[in-house]
Motif scaffolding. Sequence first.
Motif, PDB file in Angstrom:
ATOM      1  N   SER A 365     100.769   4.993   1.152  1.00  0.00           N
ATOM      2  CA  SER A 365      99.806   4.668   1.995  1.00  0.00           C
ATOM      3  C   SER A 365      98.834   4.170   2.792  1.00  0.00           C
ATOM      4  O   SER A 365      98.471   3.044   3.190  1.00  0.00           O
ATOM      5  CB  SER A 365     100.722   5.580   3.314  1.00  0.00           C
ATOM      6  OG  SER A 365      99.064   7.001   3.544  1.00  0.00           O
ATOM      7  N   ASP A 366      97.962   4.252   1.961  1.00  0.00           N
ATOM      8  CA  ASP A 366      96.498   3.944   1.979  1.00  0.00           C
ATOM      9  C   ASP A 366      96.292   2.748   1.127  1.00  0.00           C
ATOM     10  O   ASP A 366      95.392   1.593   1.639  1.00  0.00           O
ATOM     11  CB  ASP A 366      95.273   4.422   0.917  1.00  0.00           C
ATOM     12  CG  ASP A 366      94.880   6.497   1.642  1.00  0.00           C
ATOM     13  OD1 ASP A 366      95.124   6.367   3.303  1.00  0.00           O
ATOM     14  OD2 ASP A 366      94.847   7.210   1.279  1.00  0.00           O
ATOM     15  N   ARG A 367      97.068   2.485   0.412  1.00  0.00           N
ATOM     16  CA  ARG A 367      96.816   1.127  -0.579  1.00  0.00           C
ATOM     17  C   ARG A 367      97.908   0.000   0.104  1.00  0.00           C
ATOM     18  O   ARG A 367      97.618  -0.858   0.043  1.00  0.00           O
ATOM     19  CB  ARG A 367      97.734   1.575  -1.661  1.00  0.00           C
ATOM     20  CG  ARG A 367      96.617   2.383  -2.944  1.00  0.00           C
ATOM     21  CD  ARG A 367      97.068   2.745  -3.955  1.00  0.00           C
ATOM     22  NE  ARG A 367      96.680   1.272  -4.171  1.00  0.00           N
ATOM     23  CZ  ARG A 367      96.987   1.104  -6.371  1.00  0.00           C
ATOM     24  NH1 ARG A 367      96.942   2.148  -6.680  1.00  0.00           N
ATOM     25  NH2 ARG A 367      96.384  -0.441  -6.571  1.00  0.00           N
ATOM     26  N   TYR A 368      99.223   0.599   1.083  1.00  0.00           N
ATOM     27  CA  TYR A 368     100.248  -0.941   0.635  1.00  0.00           C
ATOM     28  C   TYR A 368     100.518  -0.344   2.272  1.00  0.00           C
ATOM     29  O   TYR A 368     101.859  -0.744   3.267  1.00  0.00           O
ATOM     30  CB  TYR A 368     101.355   0.201  -0.112  1.00  0.00           C
ATOM     31  CG  TYR A 368     101.077  -0.235  -1.228  1.00  0.00           C
ATOM     32  CD1 TYR A 368     100.765  -1.528  -2.183  1.00  0.00           C
ATOM     33  CD2 TYR A 368     101.038   1.205  -1.923  1.00  0.00           C
ATOM     34  CE1 TYR A 368     100.619  -2.089  -3.368  1.00  0.00           C
ATOM     35  CE2 TYR A 368     100.883   0.759  -3.925  1.00  0.00           C
ATOM     36  CZ  TYR A 368     100.616  -0.542  -3.945  1.00  0.00           C
ATOM     37  OH  TYR A 368     100.230  -0.845  -5.493  1.00  0.00           O
ATOM     38  N   GLY A 369     100.013   0.880   3.535  1.00  0.00           N
ATOM     39  CA  GLY A 369     100.762   0.856   5.146  1.00  0.00           C
ATOM     40  C   GLY A 369     101.582   2.068   4.757  1.00  0.00           C
ATOM     41  O   GLY A 369     102.139   2.436   3.942  1.00  0.00           O
ATOM     42  N   ALA A 370     101.898   2.093   5.993  1.00  0.00           N
ATOM     43  CA  ALA A 370     103.031   3.622   5.994  1.00  0.00           C
ATOM     44  C   ALA A 370     104.134   2.421   6.883  1.00  0.00           C
ATOM     45  O   ALA A 370     105.779   3.660   6.838  1.00  0.00           O
ATOM     46  CB  ALA A 370     102.689   4.340   7.607  1.00  0.00           C
ATOM     47  N   ARG A 371     104.455   1.398   6.941  1.00  0.00           N
ATOM     48  CA  ARG A 371     105.596   0.760   7.709  1.00  0.00           C
ATOM     49  C   ARG A 371     107.063   1.063   6.553  1.00  0.00           C
ATOM     50  O   ARG A 371     107.758   1.861   6.942  1.00  0.00           O
ATOM     51  CB  ARG A 371     105.495  -0.626   7.930  1.00  0.00           C
ATOM     52  CG  ARG A 371     106.859  -0.831   8.713  1.00  0.00           C
ATOM     53  CD  ARG A 371     105.966  -2.851   8.650  1.00  0.00           C
ATOM     54  NE  ARG A 371     107.825  -3.562   9.338  1.00  0.00           N
ATOM     55  CZ  ARG A 371     107.417  -4.628   9.645  1.00  0.00           C
ATOM     56  NH1 ARG A 371     106.453  -5.351   9.054  1.00  0.00           N
ATOM     57  NH2 ARG A 371     108.142  -5.222  10.139  1.00  0.00           N
ATOM     58  N   GLY A 372     107.448   0.424   5.445  1.00  0.00           N
ATOM     59  CA  GLY A 372     108.102   0.930   4.233  1.00  0.00           C
ATOM     60  C   GLY A 372     107.927   2.501   4.504  1.00  0.00           C
ATOM     61  O   GLY A 372     109.361   2.741   3.819  1.00  0.00           O
ATOM     62  N   LEU A 373     106.680   2.931   3.363  1.00  0.00           N
ATOM     63  CA  LEU A 373     106.961   4.457   3.466  1.00  0.00           C
ATOM     64  C   LEU A 373     107.634   5.459   4.466  1.00  0.00           C
ATOM     65  O   LEU A 373     108.835   6.082   3.984  1.00  0.00           O
ATOM     66  CB  LEU A 373     105.841   5.117   2.612  1.00  0.00           C
ATOM     67  CG  LEU A 373     105.061   4.478   1.655  1.00  0.00           C
ATOM     68  CD1 LEU A 373     103.587   5.047   1.340  1.00  0.00           C
ATOM     69  CD2 LEU A 373     106.126   5.372   0.443  1.00  0.00           C
ATOM     70  N   ALA A 374     107.455   5.581   5.536  1.00  0.00           N
ATOM     71  CA  ALA A 374     107.869   5.975   6.580  1.00  0.00           C
ATOM     72  C   ALA A 374     109.142   5.883   7.278  1.00  0.00           C
ATOM     73  O   ALA A 374     110.033   6.645   7.826  1.00  0.00           O
ATOM     74  CB  ALA A 374     106.636   5.992   7.729  1.00  0.00           C
TER      75      ALA A 374
END
Length: 572
Positions: A365-374
Motif C-alpha cells: 500500500s505504501d507503493r501502490y495505494g490502499a484502494r485496490g488492496l483493501a
Amino acid sequence: MRSDPQTGSLGDKKGHALAQAKDSYKWVALSNTTLGVLMASLNANIILISLPAIFRGIKMNPMAPSGATYLLWMLMGYTVVTATLLVSFGRISDIFGRVRLYNLGFAIFTLASVLLFLTPGSGNAGATEIIIFRLLQGVGAGFLFSNSTAILTDAFPPSQRGMAMGLNQIFGIGGSLLGLIVGGLLADLHWRLVFLVSVPVGLAGTFWAYFKLKETGKLTAHEKIDWLGNGTFAVGLTVLLLALTYGIMPYGQAKMGWGSPFVQAGIVIGIIFLAAFIYIELHTKVPMFRLDLFRIRAFAAGNLSLFLSSIARGGLTFMLIIWLQGIWLPLHGYNFEQTPLWAGIYMLPMMIGFFIMGPLSGYLSDRYGARGLASFGMLLSALAFILLTLLPANFSYLPFVVILLIQGFGMGMFAAPNTTAIMNTVPAEQRGVSSGMRSTLQNTGMALSMTLYFTLLIFGMIQHLPVAMYQGLIHVGVPAAVARQTANLPPTGALFAAFLGYNPMASLLPPQVLHSLPAASQQLIVGKIFFPQLIAPAVMSSLRVAFYISAALSFIAAIASYLRGKRTEAVR
C-alpha cells in the motif's frame, strides 16, 4: 563556514545525527505501540476461551439463572467501555499529549491485570469483581488503541506508514486470535494465569514507554476540552450498546429482551444523545471531533468500509467457537472440557493467513495505494462467508482450513492499507481524535456484530430447538411432561453451554428423572453426541443467515473502500 571534504560541515553532521535519531526512534515507537496493541487485543479475546475455567475457579455455575448476565458482561463489558471512550481519549490526547496518555493507558491496563489476578471473591461477588476490573482494563485499552496509530503516523514518513501499520495491525488482529490459544493453554493450568500473563508485559511496556517514547506530533494544547460533546457521545453510545446487549437476554417469559421497556428506552435515549452530540459538534467553536473530516472522501470511505467490515466480522470468532465447541469437536470425540483449547487451535489458519498478508499488504500500500488492496480484501472476506454457508455442521477439516485462510488473507489485505489511508488524510493535530474515531467505529461495529449474531442464533433456536429437544428426549425415554418442560427453557442456556464447552443435559433434566432412565439412555444423554446433534440444526440455520448477511456487508464494504478514490498525497 567552509566544509572539510572528508568530514563534512558541522551542520551536515548535526543533520545526519538528527536523521539517524529520528530513524532509530520510529522503530522504538513501532515496537512499543505494537506491544501495547498486542496486549490489549489479546486480552479482548483471551477470556472467550478461558471462561469455563474462570467460572470453575470462582466456584460459580454459569448455567444458573444469573449466570447469563455475568457471562454477557464478562464478554461485552471490555468492548463496550473501550468503544465509548476512544474518541474522547483521542481528543484529550491531541491536547495533552499522545505519548503521555498512551503511557497512562499502559499503567492502567497493567494495574487492572494485577487486580484481576488477585480477584479475592468467589461466586457472584467474584464475578462482579472480575467485571469491574475488566471495565478498568478496558479504560487502559482505550488509551492504547486511541493513540497507537496516531503515534505511528507521527513517527513514520508517509512512504513507510503502510508497512508500519501492517506490522502493528498483525499484532492487533493477530493478538485477538492468539488470545484464543493463550487463554486455552493458561486456563488448563490455572484460571488466574489468564490475567497474570499481562502483568510482566504491561510493566515492561509501561517503563519502556515512559523512558523511550517522546512527543513528535503536532498538538493543540491551547484548545479547551469539549465537555458537552464528550459527555453526550459517551452517554449515548454506552446506553445504546447496553440496550442492544440486554436485548438478547430473556425478559420475563419472553426468550429475548427486545420487548423490555429498559431496552426500548435505552435505544431511544442512546439515539437522542448521539443526535445531540452531532448537533453540538456542528455548532461549538472547539468540537471534540471535527465532523467536517468526513467531507474528506478517503477518510469517509475508509471509515465506512471499516465500520461495515467490523459488523460483518466482529462476531465471526465467537460464532466459530460455538460451532467448534458445541458441535464439531464433541462429534469428533473431544470431551466438552477440552473443547475450549482445541477450538482455538483449530482456528489457527485464520491467524496464519492474516500474519502472512498483513505486513505484505501494508508494504504494497505504501507503493501502490490502499484502494485496490483493501477493496479486494473485503471481496475475499465476502467469498469466505459464502463458502462457510456451504459447510455442513460436521464438516471435513481441510475445506474449513482453506476458508479460514481466505478469511485471514482478506482481513490482512484490508486492515493495514485501510488504516494507513485513513490516517494519511487527516491534519497532524487531529491524529489522536481521528485514531480514536477509527477505533470507535471498529469496536462499535464489533459490538453490533455480536448483538446481530446473538439475536439470529437465539431466534433460530427459538424456532427449531424446542421441537428437536422434545423429540430427542422422548426418543430416549424421558416422560413427555418433563421433555416438554425442558424443551421450553430459554435457549440462551443451550447457546451459552455450547460456547462454554458444557454439556447442559445433566443439569437441565431433574436428577430423579435422569437416574430413572436405563443406563444406556443416561450415557447417551450426557455423552458427546446427543447435545451437539440436538442443537446442530438450530445453530446451523442461524449461522447460515448470519454468514449471508456478513457476506453482503463485506461486499458493500468493498464498494465503499473502492469509492475512496485514487491515491492522494499523505499529510506529513
